[in-house]
Design a protein around this motif. Structure first.
Motif, PDB file in Angstrom:
ATOM      1  N   ASP A 275      11.085   8.369 -16.072  1.00  9.88           N
ATOM      2  CA  ASP A 275      10.859   9.845 -17.170  1.00  9.88           C
ATOM      3  C   ASP A 275      11.464   9.502 -18.681  1.00  9.88           C
ATOM      4  O   ASP A 275      10.050   9.365 -19.588  1.00  9.88           O
ATOM      5  CB  ASP A 275      11.572  11.094 -16.617  1.00  9.88           C
ATOM      6  CG  ASP A 275      10.640  11.945 -17.205  1.00  9.88           C
ATOM      7  OD1 ASP A 275       9.330  11.909 -17.115  1.00  9.88           O
ATOM      8  OD2 ASP A 275      11.923  12.901 -17.010  1.00  9.88           O
ATOM      9  N   TYR A 276      12.322   8.524 -19.492  1.00  8.96           N
ATOM     10  CA  TYR A 276      13.163   8.595 -20.137  1.00  8.96           C
ATOM     11  C   TYR A 276      12.018   7.991 -20.942  1.00  8.96           C
ATOM     12  O   TYR A 276      12.282   8.094 -22.627  1.00  8.96           O
ATOM     13  CB  TYR A 276      14.394   9.068 -20.118  1.00  8.96           C
ATOM     14  CG  TYR A 276      14.854   8.634 -21.762  1.00  8.96           C
ATOM     15  CD1 TYR A 276      15.485   9.710 -22.312  1.00  8.96           C
ATOM     16  CD2 TYR A 276      14.686   7.499 -21.827  1.00  8.96           C
ATOM     17  CE1 TYR A 276      16.522   9.533 -23.056  1.00  8.96           C
ATOM     18  CE2 TYR A 276      15.419   7.330 -23.460  1.00  8.96           C
ATOM     19  CZ  TYR A 276      15.613   8.432 -24.131  1.00  8.96           C
ATOM     20  OH  TYR A 276      16.793   8.235 -25.486  1.00  8.96           O
ATOM     21  N   GLU A 277      11.182   7.257 -20.736  1.00  9.12           N
ATOM     22  CA  GLU A 277      11.249   5.730 -21.443  1.00  9.12           C
ATOM     23  C   GLU A 277       9.620   6.117 -21.915  1.00  9.12           C
ATOM     24  O   GLU A 277       9.409   6.058 -22.549  1.00  9.12           O
ATOM     25  CB  GLU A 277      11.190   4.203 -20.457  1.00  9.12           C
ATOM     26  CG  GLU A 277      12.122   3.488 -20.851  1.00  9.12           C
ATOM     27  CD  GLU A 277      12.169   3.036 -22.411  1.00  9.12           C
ATOM     28  OE1 GLU A 277      11.062   2.350 -22.658  1.00  9.12           O
ATOM     29  OE2 GLU A 277      13.512   3.610 -22.580  1.00  9.12           O
TER      30      GLU A 277
ATOM     31  N   THR B  38       0.795  -1.224   0.040  1.00  5.95           N
ATOM     32  CA  THR B  38      -0.411  -0.051   0.052  1.00  5.95           C
ATOM     33  C   THR B  38       0.846   1.146   0.080  1.00  5.95           C
ATOM     34  O   THR B  38       1.519   1.595   1.051  1.00  5.95           O
ATOM     35  CB  THR B  38      -0.731   0.026   1.489  1.00  5.95           C
ATOM     36  OG1 THR B  38      -1.641  -1.085   1.309  1.00  5.95           O
ATOM     37  CG2 THR B  38      -1.755   1.360   1.145  1.00  5.95           C
ATOM     38  N   ILE B  39       0.925   1.851  -0.993  1.00  5.83           N
ATOM     39  CA  ILE B  39       1.739   3.546  -1.421  1.00  5.83           C
ATOM     40  C   ILE B  39       0.670   4.836  -0.309  1.00  5.83           C
ATOM     41  O   ILE B  39      -0.188   4.879  -0.908  1.00  5.83           O
ATOM     42  CB  ILE B  39       2.435   3.293  -2.439  1.00  5.83           C
ATOM     43  CG1 ILE B  39       0.831   3.335  -3.722  1.00  5.83           C
ATOM     44  CG2 ILE B  39       3.624   2.538  -2.704  1.00  5.83           C
ATOM     45  CD1 ILE B  39       1.500   3.688  -5.034  1.00  5.83           C
ATOM     46  N   THR B  40       1.161   5.978  -0.121  1.00  6.75           N
ATOM     47  CA  THR B  40       0.687   6.619   0.415  1.00  6.75           C
ATOM     48  C   THR B  40       1.410   8.284  -0.833  1.00  6.75           C
ATOM     49  O   THR B  40       2.625   8.777  -1.346  1.00  6.75           O
ATOM     50  CB  THR B  40       0.839   6.832   1.443  1.00  6.75           C
ATOM     51  OG1 THR B  40       0.953   6.785   2.561  1.00  6.75           O
ATOM     52  CG2 THR B  40       0.155   8.200   1.788  1.00  6.75           C
ATOM     53  N   LEU B  41       0.735   8.383  -1.583  1.00 13.07           N
ATOM     54  CA  LEU B  41       0.953   9.288  -2.870  1.00 13.07           C
ATOM     55  C   LEU B  41       0.778  10.965  -1.711  1.00 13.07           C
ATOM     56  O   LEU B  41       0.102  11.327  -0.240  1.00 13.07           O
ATOM     57  CB  LEU B  41      -0.205   9.538  -3.930  1.00 13.07           C
ATOM     58  CG  LEU B  41       0.004   8.063  -4.707  1.00 13.07           C
ATOM     59  CD1 LEU B  41      -1.745   7.604  -5.306  1.00 13.07           C
ATOM     60  CD2 LEU B  41       1.411   8.165  -4.996  1.00 13.07           C
TER      61      LEU B  41
ATOM     62  N   PHE C  51      17.096   6.427  -6.982  1.00 10.63           N
ATOM     63  CA  PHE C  51      15.655   6.181  -6.618  1.00 10.63           C
ATOM     64  C   PHE C  51      15.682   7.729  -7.568  1.00 10.63           C
ATOM     65  O   PHE C  51      15.077   7.348  -8.105  1.00 10.63           O
ATOM     66  CB  PHE C  51      14.840   6.699  -5.276  1.00 10.63           C
ATOM     67  CG  PHE C  51      14.465   6.048  -4.157  1.00 10.63           C
ATOM     68  CD1 PHE C  51      14.098   4.778  -4.784  1.00 10.63           C
ATOM     69  CD2 PHE C  51      15.579   6.100  -2.991  1.00 10.63           C
ATOM     70  CE1 PHE C  51      13.442   3.808  -3.307  1.00 10.63           C
ATOM     71  CE2 PHE C  51      15.373   5.179  -2.075  1.00 10.63           C
ATOM     72  CZ  PHE C  51      14.321   3.663  -2.271  1.00 10.63           C
ATOM     73  N   ARG C  52      16.658   8.475  -7.405  1.00 10.01           N
ATOM     74  CA  ARG C  52      16.717   9.260  -8.338  1.00 10.01           C
ATOM     75  C   ARG C  52      17.038   8.197 -10.395  1.00 10.01           C
ATOM     76  O   ARG C  52      16.095   8.623 -11.050  1.00 10.01           O
ATOM     77  CB  ARG C  52      17.895   9.720  -8.277  1.00 10.01           C
ATOM     78  CG  ARG C  52      18.420  11.394  -9.362  1.00 10.01           C
ATOM     79  CD  ARG C  52      19.594  12.166  -9.238  1.00 10.01           C
ATOM     80  NE  ARG C  52      19.819  13.167  -9.528  1.00 10.01           N
ATOM     81  CZ  ARG C  52      20.169  12.617 -10.895  1.00 10.01           C
ATOM     82  NH1 ARG C  52      20.747  11.961 -11.424  1.00 10.01           N
ATOM     83  NH2 ARG C  52      20.274  13.746 -11.949  1.00 10.01           N
TER      84      ARG C  52
ATOM     85  N   SER D 216       2.361   5.951 -12.665  1.00 14.08           N
ATOM     86  CA  SER D 216       3.069   6.884 -13.106  1.00 14.08           C
ATOM     87  C   SER D 216       4.329   7.015 -12.196  1.00 14.08           C
ATOM     88  O   SER D 216       4.609   6.234 -11.113  1.00 14.08           O
ATOM     89  CB  SER D 216       2.345   8.346 -11.648  1.00 14.08           C
ATOM     90  OG  SER D 216       2.118   7.737 -10.253  1.00 14.08           O
ATOM     91  N   ILE D 217       5.309   7.921 -12.237  1.00 15.19           N
ATOM     92  CA  ILE D 217       6.653   7.724 -11.504  1.00 15.19           C
ATOM     93  C   ILE D 217       6.376   8.407 -10.231  1.00 15.19           C
ATOM     94  O   ILE D 217       7.181   7.552  -9.138  1.00 15.19           O
ATOM     95  CB  ILE D 217       7.627   8.827 -12.018  1.00 15.19           C
ATOM     96  CG1 ILE D 217       7.264   9.391 -13.954  1.00 15.19           C
ATOM     97  CG2 ILE D 217       9.051   9.157 -11.267  1.00 15.19           C
ATOM     98  CD1 ILE D 217       8.209  10.259 -14.508  1.00 15.19           C
ATOM     99  N   GLU D 218       5.825   9.032  -9.771  1.00 15.36           N
ATOM    100  CA  GLU D 218       5.392   8.912  -8.345  1.00 15.36           C
ATOM    101  C   GLU D 218       4.755   7.941  -7.721  1.00 15.36           C
ATOM    102  O   GLU D 218       4.911   7.149  -6.895  1.00 15.36           O
ATOM    103  CB  GLU D 218       4.262  10.374  -8.376  1.00 15.36           C
ATOM    104  CG  GLU D 218       4.803  11.391  -8.520  1.00 15.36           C
ATOM    105  CD  GLU D 218       4.459  12.041 -10.029  1.00 15.36           C
ATOM    106  OE1 GLU D 218       3.450  11.349 -10.967  1.00 15.36           O
ATOM    107  OE2 GLU D 218       5.217  12.502 -10.442  1.00 15.36           O
ATOM    108  N   GLU D 219       3.953   7.136  -8.344  1.00 12.82           N
ATOM    109  CA  GLU D 219       3.542   6.041  -7.524  1.00 12.82           C
ATOM    110  C   GLU D 219       4.713   4.810  -7.557  1.00 12.82           C
ATOM    111  O   GLU D 219       4.933   4.168  -6.759  1.00 12.82           O
ATOM    112  CB  GLU D 219       2.473   4.823  -8.421  1.00 12.82           C
ATOM    113  CG  GLU D 219       0.927   6.256  -8.253  1.00 12.82           C
ATOM    114  CD  GLU D 219      -0.087   5.323  -9.031  1.00 12.82           C
ATOM    115  OE1 GLU D 219      -0.590   6.079  -9.136  1.00 12.82           O
ATOM    116  OE2 GLU D 219      -0.217   4.418  -9.767  1.00 12.82           O
TER     117      GLU D 219
END
Ligand code: ADP
Ligand code: MG
Ligand code: ZN
Length: 488
Positions: free
Chosen positions: A240-242, A120-123, A232-233, A174-177
């Motif tokens: 993002d690039y892909e 479970t992730i928190t955004l 992580f970076r 998404s990247i954030e997820e």
């Protein structure tokens, strides 16, 4: 505008959605390697100093599976809500690489040690989302090649070290997820002490699978895989690039090819490495030298007992039962050692909110200024708890507690002794305090009249004067009580 112009415009306005799945490798933090007794602590060690015929893949050597590898991976799996079947097995995954002398990796194919969990992730907007975990399986790592001055050097220290590979469902959008998922996973494996997951030490690596599809389309697009990201970076940058690359390919009329790509950390681009291999390319077959793993129900029950309350559950409990604000609860629960420190201090102080404040502001403030973490704290949780209790009991004011904090911290001193030695105890003698209060009342008839006329705030001004008269050593709560008594 002609009809054909119109069509082009619509195509160009197409919106795409990324679909992402992650494969994450974590080094299991056992003392010894997966199939031999060589040390598993290999970071910065002299090359080829932790090797033996088994982990160097000499012919005829027999591997023996490390029980701790099995236990620690099951603990991580349970913490991820995975099912652990009674029966699983190891398989050979064949491939040739100079840092893999035995010519195959010992991994798991169709019967992994666990499957079907979730994270479970928190955004950032505080919403939550479940990301499915397809499977968690165990495998050994290969050695490491270094290319230098036209030749390649091989170090076998890493060879045979135990890994868990945790594969996600393509649920990430998404990247954030993706980032939240990877961070949450790191937290979980650390919490159960299955992996240190320190990326700078190469203990956690990511493979990303990315595809795009027009928004609203059900079917997934063709995915490309980018292997071996170690921060992580770079995880975020590579996704993002892909996404951008694939949109460009599709927009210019091409097709995304299913392939394995590499990440160039300096240029921040992905490049094609090879066509995607299928299971058949690896010639998987059951590892003949290792018997199947049988995990009994009793063993699972035992391991469940070893799993501590996890970060999210802890954070919820801190909010529900201890009434901490969400931010404080999250912060304290995010790190098992920090949470343990807090709970120990709380046992002594009995004051959840004040203790949280002191741990998060004062204590972490000092630690941060010296780039230290909670495990480096000179001050014991007991003495911090005592300090908070002294404030709560009214024996010292918050201000005095802050004044003596650096000294208490440095020497891990009992704060009670410090205030006694320094004579900092609050003017506890109510008789004396009453005299001071009466004095201030007599000198401020107007304020007293205001208060009696219903202006609650007027009392504050009297308290302020009394605090001044006692040089801050009176307990404001007691002063308040005395004033109210004298004024009614
Ligand atoms: P392999 O082991 O060959 O890489 P898997 O079927 O195990 O293939 O999938 C690997 C990862 O790819 C998983 O994390 C999965 O969620 C993800 N994945 C599968 N299909 C897609 C897709 N179309 N787009 C993005 N990710 C995908
Ligand atoms: Mg893969
Ligand atoms: Zn060895």
């Amino acid at each position: 505008m002609s009809r054909s112009d119109f069509v082009i415009l619509v195509i160009n306005k197409m919106e795409y959605e990324p679909v992402i799945g992650l494969e994450i490798h974590c080094r299991i933090n056992t003392k010894t390697k997966m199939f031999c007794r060589c040390s598993n602590n290999i970071f910065n060690e002299k090359p080829n100093s932790h090797v033996c015929p088994i982990c160097m893949g000499f012919p005829g050597m027999l591997p023996l599976i490390n029980k701790e590898v099995v236990k620690k991976s099951i603990k991580a799996a349970l913490a991820l809500g995975c099912q652990v079947p009674e029966f699983s097995k190891m398989d050979r995954k064949s491939y040739f690489y100079p840092d893999l002398p035995k010519g195959f990796q010992i991994s798991q194919y169709d019967l992994p040690i666990s499957e079907k969990g979730k994270v479970t992730i928190t955004l950032p907007d505080n919403s939550t989302k479940d990301i499915g975990v397809t499977r968690l399986h165990i495998e050994d790592d290969a050695g490491k090649l270094t290319h230098r001055d036209g030749c390649s050097l091989v170090d076998f220290n890493r060879s045979g070290t135990p890994l868990m590979e945790i594969v996600s469902e393509p649920d990430i959008r998404s990247i954030e997820e993706a980032s939240a998922y990877a961070r949450q996973l790191q937290k979980v494996v650390r919490y159960v002490d299955s992996s240190d997951a320190d990326m700078e030490k190469g203990q956690m690596r990511f493979d990303i699978n990315v595809s795009i599809r027009p928004k609203g389309q059900k079917e997934f697009g063709t995915r490309a895989e980018v292997k071996n990201l170690n921060s992580f970076r770079s995880l975020e940058k590579a996704i993002d690039y892909e996404i951008k690359r694939q949109i460009e390919v599709v927009e210019s009329g091409g097709n995304v090819i299913q392939e394995t790509r590499g990440w160039d950390d300096t240029k921040e681009i992905t490049t094609s490495q090879r066509g995607k291999e299928g299971a058949a390319d690896y010639r998987y077959f059951p590892e003949p030298d290792i018997p199947p793993l049988v995990v009994t129900k009793e063993m699972i029950e035992e391991l469940k007992k070893e799993i501590p309350e996890l970060a999210d559950a802890k954070s919820n409990r801190y909010q529900d039962e201890l009434k901490l604000q969400q931010e404080h609860a999250h912060h304290l629960a995010s790190d098992a050692s920090l949470a343990a420190y807090y709970e120990k201090a709380l046992e002594i102080s009995g004051e959840p909110k004040k203790t949280a404040n002191w741990v998060l502001s004062e204590l972490l403030g000092v630690l941060k200024s010296q780039s230290l973490t909670i495990t480096d704290s000179k001050l014991s949780a007991e003495n911090l708890g005592k300090l908070v209790k002294l404030i709560e009991d009214g024996a010292i004011t918050n201000k005095i507690a802050k004044d003596i904090f650096p000294e208490v911290y440095e020497g891990d001193l009992d704060p009670e002794k410090v205030i006694e030695e320094k004579g900092l105890k609050v003017v506890g003698d109510t008789g004396e305090l009453e005299k001071i209060c009466q004095d201030v009342i007599d000198r401020n008839p107007q304020i007293v009249a205001d208060f009696k006329g219903g202006k609650e705030k007027a009392l504050g001004s009297l308290v302020g004067q009394i605090m001044g008269a006692t040089k801050g050593s009176a307990n404001p709560k007691t002063v308040n009580e005395i004033l109210r008594k004298l004024l009614t």
